[in-house]
Scaffold this active site. Structure first.
Site, mmCIF file in Angstrom:
data_model
loop_
_atom_site.group_PDB
_atom_site.id
_atom_site.type_symbol
_atom_site.label_atom_id
_atom_site.label_comp_id
_atom_site.label_asym_id
_atom_site.label_seq_id
_atom_site.Cartn_x
_atom_site.Cartn_y
_atom_site.Cartn_z
ATOM 1 N N SER A 83 0.795 -1.226 0.000
ATOM 2 C CA SER A 83 0.000 0.000 0.000
ATOM 3 C C SER A 83 0.828 1.277 0.000
ATOM 4 O O SER A 83 0.260 2.370 0.089
ATOM 5 C CB SER A 83 -0.955 -0.007 1.194
ATOM 6 O OG SER A 83 -0.296 -0.420 2.347
ATOM 7 N N THR A 186 -1.740 3.343 4.239
ATOM 8 C CA THR A 186 -0.831 4.491 4.186
ATOM 9 C C THR A 186 0.121 4.545 5.382
ATOM 10 O O THR A 186 -0.284 4.208 6.491
ATOM 11 C CB THR A 186 -1.713 5.763 4.253
ATOM 12 O OG1 THR A 186 -2.633 5.680 3.201
ATOM 13 C CG2 THR A 186 -0.934 7.036 4.229
ATOM 14 N N THR A 204 1.480 7.030 0.217
ATOM 15 C CA THR A 204 0.621 5.871 -0.051
ATOM 16 C C THR A 204 0.521 5.571 -1.544
ATOM 17 O O THR A 204 0.748 6.464 -2.374
ATOM 18 C CB THR A 204 -0.805 6.146 0.471
ATOM 19 O OG1 THR A 204 -1.578 4.956 0.451
ATOM 20 C CG2 THR A 204 -1.526 7.207 -0.342
ATOM 21 N N ARG A 214 -7.661 8.708 -9.712
ATOM 22 C CA ARG A 214 -8.161 8.991 -8.358
ATOM 23 C C ARG A 214 -7.021 9.446 -7.442
ATOM 24 O O ARG A 214 -5.943 8.867 -7.425
ATOM 25 C CB ARG A 214 -8.812 7.736 -7.780
ATOM 26 C CG ARG A 214 -9.408 7.905 -6.377
ATOM 27 C CD ARG A 214 -8.485 7.431 -5.295
ATOM 28 N NE ARG A 214 -9.116 7.397 -3.971
ATOM 29 C CZ ARG A 214 -8.474 7.141 -2.846
ATOM 30 N NH1 ARG A 214 -7.184 6.901 -2.870
ATOM 31 N NH2 ARG A 214 -9.106 7.130 -1.692
ATOM 32 N N VAL A 215 -7.287 10.474 -6.673
ATOM 33 C CA VAL A 215 -6.343 10.946 -5.655
ATOM 34 C C VAL A 215 -7.074 10.884 -4.320
ATOM 35 O O VAL A 215 -8.235 11.285 -4.220
ATOM 36 C CB VAL A 215 -5.887 12.388 -5.971
ATOM 37 C CG1 VAL A 215 -5.126 12.988 -4.810
ATOM 38 C CG2 VAL A 215 -5.021 12.409 -7.232
ATOM 39 N N GLY A 216 -6.398 10.366 -3.301
ATOM 40 C CA GLY A 216 -7.024 10.257 -1.985
ATOM 41 C C GLY A 216 -6.687 11.442 -1.094
ATOM 42 O O GLY A 216 -6.326 12.525 -1.562
ATOM 43 N N ASP A 217 -6.800 11.213 0.197
ATOM 44 C CA ASP A 217 -6.533 12.274 1.174
ATOM 45 C C ASP A 217 -5.039 12.490 1.427
ATOM 46 O O ASP A 217 -4.627 13.564 1.864
ATOM 47 C CB ASP A 217 -7.179 11.901 2.523
ATOM 48 C CG ASP A 217 -6.598 10.592 3.057
ATOM 49 O OD1 ASP A 217 -6.628 9.576 2.312
ATOM 50 O OD2 ASP A 217 -6.091 10.575 4.192
ATOM 51 N N THR A 237 -5.502 7.739 7.911
ATOM 52 C CA THR A 237 -5.428 6.568 7.043
ATOM 53 C C THR A 237 -6.843 6.011 6.898
ATOM 54 O O THR A 237 -7.706 6.291 7.726
ATOM 55 C CB THR A 237 -4.448 5.523 7.632
ATOM 56 O OG1 THR A 237 -4.409 4.386 6.772
ATOM 57 C CG2 THR A 237 -4.829 5.083 9.025
ATOM 58 N N GLY A 238 -7.040 5.253 5.843
ATOM 59 C CA GLY A 238 -8.374 4.715 5.607
ATOM 60 C C GLY A 238 -8.997 5.334 4.365
ATOM 61 O O GLY A 238 -8.285 5.865 3.516
ATOM 62 N N GLY A 240 -9.961 7.585 1.929
ATOM 63 C CA GLY A 240 -9.549 8.972 1.737
ATOM 64 C C GLY A 240 -10.698 9.919 1.471
ATOM 65 O O GLY A 240 -10.672 11.081 1.904
HETATM 66 N N1 ASP Z 1 -6.023 7.089 2.813
HETATM 67 C C1 ASP Z 1 -5.498 6.359 1.682
HETATM 68 C C2 ASP Z 1 -6.269 6.705 0.450
HETATM 69 O O1 ASP Z 1 -7.464 6.879 0.530
HETATM 70 C C3 ASP Z 1 -5.510 4.894 1.891
HETATM 71 C C4 ASP Z 1 -5.287 4.380 3.286
HETATM 72 O O2 ASP Z 1 -4.731 5.030 4.124
HETATM 73 O O3 ASP Z 1 -5.688 3.265 3.600
HETATM 74 O O4 ASP Z 1 -5.688 6.728 -0.598
#
Ligand code: ASP
Length: 326
Positions: A83, A186, A204, A214-217, A237-238, A240
């Site tokens: 990841s 992440t 991440t 796609r772009v996350g947080d 994390t999680g 985004g």
């Molecule tokens: N937060 C990250 C994302 O959404 C993934 C993660 O931390 O699990 O890209």
């Protein structure tokens, strides 16, 4: 009443309200304002390895910014970590795209999003911060910038990740990627150096099999990471998308400014996500925070989130409290 005094009194008032409404009775309560430093915390189990690297910088009176960069780089280079960095699971088109950001104790920050073919997005993010007037570069522009700065192109898709992706493709029928809680971990890292200065980093490969683009947080300052040297820092994390909707890390820091300890601030951010989503199925999010005194804490929506701690006396993996079981 002068404005400064008014603002201070209002802040105390709102802290009281927030503290009142906080029902997290398990939260840590013993406040120790003697600053613990140096100290480093980072998300998930790989944080134990990353912290060791960061500690090599911190124990020699190095800067927290150098510590967080070198700490998370170890995970970016770990081909077995699916990841983060090289070895990360690709998007639905089979392309590994990386997101990262870094922030120092003076609100300087840099970020890269949708970056391909570069092993250390965190170092590119630092270059954006230090060598440009910008905060964020993405995609081809970020890659061109990295090459210009001397970074070498690397194939990030390992045979293992490719084979996982092919298996995934075989089971799909042009469906949108589903929330997959096993495959997004992440690394976010927060450190206080011996001068008492705080920095953070977050990196991440994001949500496995996400839509291309796609772009996350994680590369978004205020969502995946925020540092305010007066107060503390937080990372996330999680999922985004959920974290972005509440600007999670900034929210956690602001809650600490209002008087909450790190764990309670993380707890309140999770409650905010509960308000935003009516369906919380698989909605794993975890927050990690540290305050200026070196107190740390985390909280997640579902069980299983943990974080690694290293300071002069401790080296351990801490299970964060959580809202519910899976
Ligand atoms: N937060 C990250 C994302 O959404 C993934 C993660 O931390 O699990 O890209």
């Amino acid at each position: 009443m002068d404005r400064r005094k008014f603002v201070r009194i209002s802040a105390i008032g709102s802290a009281a309200v927030v503290l009142d409404s906080c029902t997290n009775t398990n939260a840590q309560t013993n406040v120790n304002f003697t600053q613990t430093k140096p100290i480093v915390v980072s998300t998930w189990k790989p944080g134990l390895i990353a912290n060791k690297e960061a500690w090599n910088v911190l124990k020699n009176n190095g800067k927290s910014l150098d510590a967080v960069e070198s700490g998370v780089k170890t995970i970016e280079s770990d081909v077995n970590n699916k990841s983060v960095g090289i070895g990360g699971l690709p998007d639905r088109n089979g392309i590994v795209t990386l997101d990262a950001c870094i922030m120092d104790h003076q609100y300087n920050c840099g970020s890269v999003a949708f970056l391909q073919d570069i092993e250390h997005p965190i170092s590119v993010a630092r270059k954006v911060m230090e060598d440009t007037p910008h905060v964020m570069l993405c995609g081809k522009g970020a890659l061109d910038f990295a090459i210009d700065k001397g970074f070498k192109k690397t194939n990030l898709l390992t045979p293992e990740a490719e084979s996982d992706w092919k298996k995934w493709v075989a089971t799909q029928n042009k469906k949108l990627p589903e929330i997959n809680h096993e495959n997004h971990d992440t690394i976010g890292m927060l450190a206080i150096d011996s001068d008492g200065d705080i920095s953070g980093a977050c990196t991440t490969s994001g949500w496995a099999y996400k839509l291309h683009g796609r772009v996350g947080d994680s590369p978004i300052i205020g969502a995946g990471l925020y540092v305010d040297n007066e107060i503390g820092a937080a990372c996330a994390t999680g999922i985004g998308e959920a974290i972005i909707k509440i600007t999670g890390s900034h929210l956690v820091v602001e809650l600490m400014r209002q008087g909450l300890n790190p764990e309670n601030a993380c707890y309140e951010a999770v409650q905010r996500i509960k308000k935003v989503y009516s369906n919380l199925k698989d909605m794993q999010v975890g927050f990690l925070a540290i305050n200026k005194a070196g107190q740390h804490g985390g909280y997640s929506m579902y069980a299983g989130f943990n974080y690694a701690l290293k300071d002069n006396n401790n080296e351990e993996l801490i299970d964060a409290k959580y809202e519910m079981e899976w």
